[in-house]
Write a protein that holds these residues in place. Structure first.
Motif, PDB file in Angstrom:
ATOM      1  N   LYS A  56     -12.877  59.195  53.619  1.00  0.00           N
ATOM      2  CA  LYS A  56     -12.174  58.613  52.205  1.00  0.00           C
ATOM      3  C   LYS A  56     -12.751  58.468  50.981  1.00  0.00           C
ATOM      4  CE  LYS A  56      -9.991  54.064  51.038  1.00  0.00           C
ATOM      5  NZ  LYS A  56      -9.856  52.355  51.882  1.00  0.00           N
ATOM      6  N   VAL A  57     -11.791  59.137  49.735  1.00  0.00           N
ATOM      7  CA  VAL A  57     -12.563  59.728  48.267  1.00  0.00           C
ATOM      8  C   VAL A  57     -12.002  58.081  48.023  1.00  0.00           C
ATOM      9  CG1 VAL A  57     -12.306  61.115  46.418  1.00  0.00           C
ATOM     10  CG2 VAL A  57     -11.763  61.244  49.220  1.00  0.00           C
ATOM     11  N   ARG A  58     -13.423  58.017  46.992  1.00  0.00           N
ATOM     12  CA  ARG A  58     -13.415  56.702  45.794  1.00  0.00           C
ATOM     13  C   ARG A  58     -12.488  57.039  44.319  1.00  0.00           C
ATOM     14  NH1 ARG A  58     -18.330  57.020  46.906  1.00  0.00           N
ATOM     15  NH2 ARG A  58     -18.776  56.970  44.772  1.00  0.00           N
ATOM     16  N   GLY A  59     -11.907  56.600  43.741  1.00  0.00           N
ATOM     17  CA  GLY A  59     -10.674  57.120  42.599  1.00  0.00           C
ATOM     18  C   GLY A  59     -11.590  57.642  41.867  1.00  0.00           C
ATOM     19  N   ASN A  60     -12.529  57.048  41.166  1.00  0.00           N
ATOM     20  CA  ASN A  60     -13.865  57.646  40.398  1.00  0.00           C
ATOM     21  C   ASN A  60     -14.483  59.204  41.071  1.00  0.00           C
ATOM     22  OD1 ASN A  60     -15.541  56.510  41.944  1.00  0.00           O
ATOM     23  ND2 ASN A  60     -16.973  55.711  41.104  1.00  0.00           N
ATOM     24  N   VAL A  61     -14.323  59.232  42.096  1.00  0.00           N
ATOM     25  CA  VAL A  61     -15.079  60.637  42.136  1.00  0.00           C
ATOM     26  C   VAL A  61     -14.374  61.976  42.305  1.00  0.00           C
ATOM     27  CG1 VAL A  61     -15.468  62.023  43.982  1.00  0.00           C
ATOM     28  CG2 VAL A  61     -16.272  59.964  44.473  1.00  0.00           C
TER      29      VAL A  61
END
Length: 210
Positions: free
Chosen positions: A49-54
């Protein structure tokens, strides 16, 4: 990007890696930015899962595309870009009555072998644009795309081949042009009219220009 010390955090490093991978997909395969981001994330992180700030923004990816092309396509990309800009200008001049503006990779200078010409027209009648093309015996397809202002209503996009180059005309209302030609953050120009495109071409053709 060969020194981790350039980045103040693991998040910045990961964001830069995703931007570089996405840029490679855009430059090599002609992927659009959204597809390139998605594939780049999968390449680097798998199904995590990817965090938005990445996620890198399009401006960061655009810079990476430019750097990649200078490194790997520096001997061919400038001529390709100039040819696309000349083609765009001819189309814009022919369709001047619809207030055409150039946008996308052909404007920002990152266009390559797989790039199409993207124009925005500002007129109150998309049907008039279609009639104009029919009278020119142009075989086109009609689709929709999101409005650049984020409006709920999508806009009509007319796509066709012109001298073997893909062309996409997004048709906006005349009033949408208000404020649309302002430079964005960082001095980036989102769209350019006929005179601006002509100036870009003249600058590229000037003696001593790479």
């Amino acid at each position: 990007m060969n020194a981790m010390s350039h980045y103040s955090s693991d998040t910045e490093l990961l964001r830069a890696e995703i931007a570089a991978a996405a840029a490679r997909l855009i430059a090599e395969d002609g992927a659009d930015y959204a597809t390139a981001k998605r594939k780049a994330v999968k390449q680097i992180l798998g199904n995590a899962k990817v965090r938005g700030n990445v996620m890198p923004d399009n401006a960061q990816i655009e810079d990476e595309v430019r750097a990649y092309q200078e490194l790997f396509f520096g001997d061919t990309q400038p001529a390709r870009l100039l040819a696309l800009r000349r083609a765009a200008l001819r189309i814009m001049e022919d369709m001047a009555q619809f207030s055409p503006y150039l946008t996308g990779a052909v404007l920002n200078g990152t266009a390559g072998d797989h790039s199409d010409i993207h124009l925005q027209l500002f007129t109150d009648s998309a049907k008039d644009v279609e009639i104009f093309l029919l009278n020119k015996n142009v075989d086109f397809e009609v689709s929709e795309r999101a409005h650049f202002k984020g409006h709920a209503e999508p806009v009509e996009t007319i796509s066709f081949l012109w001298h073997n180059e893909g062309v996409h005309l997004s048709v906006y209302a005349a009033d949408d042009l208000r404020g649309a030609v302002r430079q964005q953050a960082g001095g980036r120009q989102e769209r350019a009219g006929i005179d601006s495109v002509r100036k870009l071409i003249q600058e590229s053709e000037a003696p001593g220009t790479p």
